[in-house]
Motif scaffolding. Structure first.
Motif, PDB file in Angstrom:
ATOM      1  N   MET A   1      -5.029 -16.258 -14.542  1.00 13.03           N
ATOM      2  CA  MET A   1      -4.404 -15.208 -13.736  1.00 13.03           C
ATOM      3  C   MET A   1      -5.447 -14.600 -12.806  1.00 13.03           C
ATOM      4  O   MET A   1      -6.571 -14.327 -13.212  1.00 13.03           O
ATOM      5  CB  MET A   1      -3.823 -14.120 -14.637  1.00 13.03           C
ATOM      6  N   THR A   2      -5.050 -14.386 -11.553  1.00 18.17           N
ATOM      7  CA  THR A   2      -5.951 -13.805 -10.553  1.00 18.17           C
ATOM      8  C   THR A   2      -5.260 -12.627  -9.882  1.00 18.17           C
ATOM      9  O   THR A   2      -4.070 -12.660  -9.612  1.00 18.17           O
ATOM     10  CB  THR A   2      -6.335 -14.863  -9.494  1.00 18.17           C
ATOM     11  N   LEU A   3      -6.037 -11.589  -9.640  1.00 21.42           N
ATOM     12  CA  LEU A   3      -5.565 -10.453  -8.862  1.00 21.42           C
ATOM     13  C   LEU A   3      -5.999 -10.659  -7.417  1.00 21.42           C
ATOM     14  O   LEU A   3      -7.189 -10.827  -7.140  1.00 21.42           O
ATOM     15  CB  LEU A   3      -6.155  -9.152  -9.406  1.00 21.42           C
ATOM     16  N   SER A   4      -5.035 -10.668  -6.489  1.00 23.72           N
ATOM     17  CA  SER A   4      -5.325 -10.811  -5.062  1.00 23.72           C
ATOM     18  C   SER A   4      -5.012  -9.495  -4.368  1.00 23.72           C
ATOM     19  O   SER A   4      -3.908  -8.950  -4.533  1.00 23.72           O
ATOM     20  CB  SER A   4      -4.493 -11.936  -4.443  1.00 23.72           C
ATOM     21  N   VAL A   5      -5.963  -8.997  -3.602  1.00 23.46           N
ATOM     22  CA  VAL A   5      -5.823  -7.701  -2.932  1.00 23.46           C
ATOM     23  C   VAL A   5      -6.132  -7.866  -1.449  1.00 23.46           C
ATOM     24  O   VAL A   5      -7.171  -8.427  -1.082  1.00 23.46           O
ATOM     25  CB  VAL A   5      -6.769  -6.649  -3.542  1.00 23.46           C
ATOM     26  N   ALA A   6      -5.232  -7.400  -0.615  1.00 20.30           N
ATOM     27  CA  ALA A   6      -5.478  -7.322   0.828  1.00 20.30           C
ATOM     28  C   ALA A   6      -4.756  -6.068   1.314  1.00 20.30           C
ATOM     29  O   ALA A   6      -3.529  -5.971   1.185  1.00 20.30           O
ATOM     30  CB  ALA A   6      -4.962  -8.557   1.549  1.00 20.30           C
ATOM     31  N   LEU A   7      -5.503  -5.110   1.842  1.00 17.78           N
ATOM     32  CA  LEU A   7      -4.855  -3.869   2.269  1.00 17.78           C
ATOM     33  C   LEU A   7      -5.661  -3.168   3.347  1.00 17.78           C
ATOM     34  O   LEU A   7      -6.876  -3.354   3.473  1.00 17.78           O
ATOM     35  CB  LEU A   7      -4.621  -2.937   1.080  1.00 17.78           C
ATOM     36  N   THR A   8      -4.937  -2.375   4.133  1.00 19.19           N
ATOM     37  CA  THR A   8      -5.550  -1.515   5.138  1.00 19.19           C
ATOM     38  C   THR A   8      -4.964  -0.117   4.969  1.00 19.19           C
ATOM     39  O   THR A   8      -3.784   0.041   4.624  1.00 19.19           O
ATOM     40  CB  THR A   8      -5.287  -2.009   6.573  1.00 19.19           C
ATOM     41  N   HIS A   9      -5.801   0.875   5.207  1.00 20.49           N
ATOM     42  CA  HIS A   9      -5.337   2.259   5.075  1.00 20.49           C
ATOM     43  C   HIS A   9      -6.298   3.159   5.830  1.00 20.49           C
ATOM     44  O   HIS A   9      -7.512   3.003   5.746  1.00 20.49           O
ATOM     45  CB  HIS A   9      -5.278   2.670   3.607  1.00 20.49           C
ATOM     46  N   ARG A  10      -5.729   4.099   6.537  1.00 26.31           N
ATOM     47  CA  ARG A  10      -6.541   5.059   7.288  1.00 26.31           C
ATOM     48  C   ARG A  10      -6.301   6.471   6.759  1.00 26.31           C
ATOM     49  O   ARG A  10      -5.168   6.873   6.532  1.00 26.31           O
ATOM     50  CB  ARG A  10      -6.172   5.035   8.776  1.00 26.31           C
ATOM     51  N   PHE A  11      -7.393   7.186   6.549  1.00 26.55           N
ATOM     52  CA  PHE A  11      -7.320   8.616   6.318  1.00 26.55           C
ATOM     53  C   PHE A  11      -8.628   9.224   6.775  1.00 26.55           C
ATOM     54  O   PHE A  11      -9.540   8.508   7.202  1.00 26.55           O
ATOM     55  CB  PHE A  11      -7.001   8.958   4.856  1.00 26.55           C
ATOM     56  N   ALA A  12      -8.728  10.530   6.725  1.00 27.40           N
ATOM     57  CA  ALA A  12      -9.886  11.228   7.299  1.00 27.40           C
ATOM     58  C   ALA A  12     -11.197  10.682   6.760  1.00 27.40           C
ATOM     59  O   ALA A  12     -11.419  10.672   5.552  1.00 27.40           O
ATOM     60  CB  ALA A  12      -9.778  12.720   7.008  1.00 27.40           C
ATOM     61  N   GLY A  13     -12.036  10.211   7.660  1.00 29.28           N
ATOM     62  CA  GLY A  13     -13.375   9.779   7.283  1.00 29.28           C
ATOM     63  C   GLY A  13     -13.505   8.340   6.849  1.00 29.28           C
ATOM     64  O   GLY A  13     -14.617   7.865   6.615  1.00 29.28           O
ATOM     65  N   LEU A  14     -12.397   7.598   6.724  1.00 27.00           N
ATOM     66  CA  LEU A  14     -12.511   6.212   6.262  1.00 27.00           C
ATOM     67  C   LEU A  14     -11.349   5.382   6.784  1.00 27.00           C
ATOM     68  O   LEU A  14     -10.189   5.783   6.710  1.00 27.00           O
ATOM     69  CB  LEU A  14     -12.520   6.155   4.731  1.00 27.00           C
ATOM     70  N   ALA A  15     -11.678   4.205   7.317  1.00 29.07           N
ATOM     71  CA  ALA A  15     -10.677   3.202   7.681  1.00 29.07           C
ATOM     72  C   ALA A  15     -10.889   2.023   6.742  1.00 29.07           C
ATOM     73  O   ALA A  15     -11.849   1.260   6.881  1.00 29.07           O
ATOM     74  CB  ALA A  15     -10.848   2.777   9.137  1.00 29.07           C
ATOM     75  N   LEU A  16     -10.000   1.893   5.769  1.00 29.08           N
ATOM     76  CA  LEU A  16     -10.135   0.868   4.735  1.00 29.08           C
ATOM     77  C   LEU A  16      -9.494  -0.431   5.211  1.00 29.08           C
ATOM     78  O   LEU A  16      -8.346  -0.441   5.666  1.00 29.08           O
ATOM     79  CB  LEU A  16      -9.460   1.354   3.453  1.00 29.08           C
ATOM     80  N   ASP A  17     -10.227  -1.530   5.087  1.00 31.18           N
ATOM     81  CA  ASP A  17      -9.712  -2.849   5.450  1.00 31.18           C
ATOM     82  C   ASP A  17     -10.392  -3.869   4.541  1.00 31.18           C
ATOM     83  O   ASP A  17     -11.509  -4.319   4.809  1.00 31.18           O
ATOM     84  CB  ASP A  17      -9.997  -3.149   6.923  1.00 31.18           C
TER      85      ASP A  17
END
Length: 366
Positions: A1-17
């Protein structure tokens, strides 16, 4: 079993990609404070809905914003252990554990005895959380998470609130968890000692981006990742086997880099170990050293050299089937004429490897 994560999110001080995969074993999300580690874990748990992304655990899609899928936290089959154990203070340890079983709808009940034994909490079952040490609370929180019948485990800096003695108490249980549970474990940490001892996979984050990902031994021995890991903490992780306990108090370990003598390692012959060797503890010579007190002299070849902005240099070495790191000065590298392919001898004092840098290894040394 593998966990696959791909996400983007913006909030104050950080742009997550971010995008990465966490196979069975313990995957450490490593990075400085504010890198986005806890945000990623909260998105996997369903406590944060990212702007866009897809998260899949085995064949179960937990999140797919393009398809309009976002399972609520209670349907994700995720066991989450926070920095503070968050046990129910009015319940006994047994009742806290059985809450995990109840939360899973009765699944995993047969595993209660196994989990109690694995975590060494049998003597605590009648106590309430107020009567437990920090390490004991952490073990009970782990047990409760496991009894919720999870498909994956999330551990957000579970040792951060513990002193050194309590950390040393719980680390062996985390190793058993990694080796026996056979689930993807996503573990948030900014401690290199924890990464080197526990990780099977490392995902390095910096300012919301993945800057390196791969097997722990590969990431930790790469000179390019050393600045992000911390130069004083940079080092390689070797797999070793206890081969001999000598009468003078030394233990001989067999590794893919060659034999190593260390102060007595209290493990039976044949035991497989993970051995962390700090780059700052490795000296280099271009000729076989003579009349020297160091017991460990390993032939190697320079694989890569990275020069920093200051006077230092990080040298990656191929020693047999293993990679080592050596942290030396730029002047020394130039004086020795070091370059990729140059044969060298890596010199390591027996007393340089601290006991906390020696830990069990689940596999068999190659």
């Amino acid at each position: 079993m593998t966990l696959s994560v791909a996400l983007t999110h913006r909030f104050a001080g950080l742009a997550l990609d971010v995008a990465f995969q966490a196979p069975v074993g313990l995957t450490v999300l490593f990075g400085r404070s504010g890198a986005g580690k806890t945000t990623v874990v909260n998105a996997v748990a369903g406590l944060l809905r990212p702007d866009a992304g897809r998260i899949q655990s085995g064949d179960r899609v937990l999140l797919d914003t393009a398809a309009g899928i976002c399972l609520p936290p209670h349907r994700r089959r995720v066991g989450y252990v926070f920095q503070d154990a968050r046990l129910f203070p009015h319940l006994t340890v047994r009742q806290n554990l059985l809450y995990g079983h109840w939360f899973a709808g009765g699944a995993g009940a047969a595993d209660l005895g196994q989990i109690v034994e694995m975590l060494g909490i049998g003597s605590l079952l009648a106590r309430r959380p107020a009567a437990l040490s920090g390490g004991e609370k952490s073990r009970v929180a782990l047990g409760r998470a496991l009894l919720s019948n999870p498909g994956l485990l999330l551990l957000d800096e579970p040792l951060a609130a513990l002193d050194d003695a309590r950390k040393a108490e719980i680390l062996p249980y985390l190793e058993r968890l990694r080796d026996e549970v056979h689930l993807p474990i996503l573990y948030v940490s900014h401690s290199m000692a924890e990464v080197a001892r526990l990780a099977t996979t490392v995902v390095m984050l910096d300012k919301g981006r993945v800057v390196a990902t791969g097997p722990a031994a590969q990431i930790l021995s790469d000179p390019a990742t050393a600045p992000g890991l911390g130069l004083r903490e940079a080092g390689a992780v070797l797999v070793a086997r206890v081969a001999e306990h000598a009468q003078d108090g030394l233990t001989r370990l067999e590794t893919g880099a060659g034999p190593l003598w260390l102060p007595h390692v209290a493990q039976p012959l044949g035991t497989a170990l993970r051995l962390r060797i700090l780059a700052q503890d490795v000296m280099l010579a271009t000729q076989p050293p003579q009349a020297i007190s160091a017991l460990n002299i390993l032939p190697a070849r320079v694989a890569d050299i990275r020069f920093g902005d200051g006077p230092g240099a990080m040298v990656s070495l191929q020693a047999g089937s293993e990679r080592l790191l050596a942290r030396i000065t730029r002047r020394s590298a130039q004086t020795l004429g070091l370059a990729p392919g140059v044969p060298v001898f890596a010199v390591l004092k027996a007393v340089s490897v601290a006991q906390e840098n020696i830990a069990p290894h689940a596999g068999t040394p190659g």
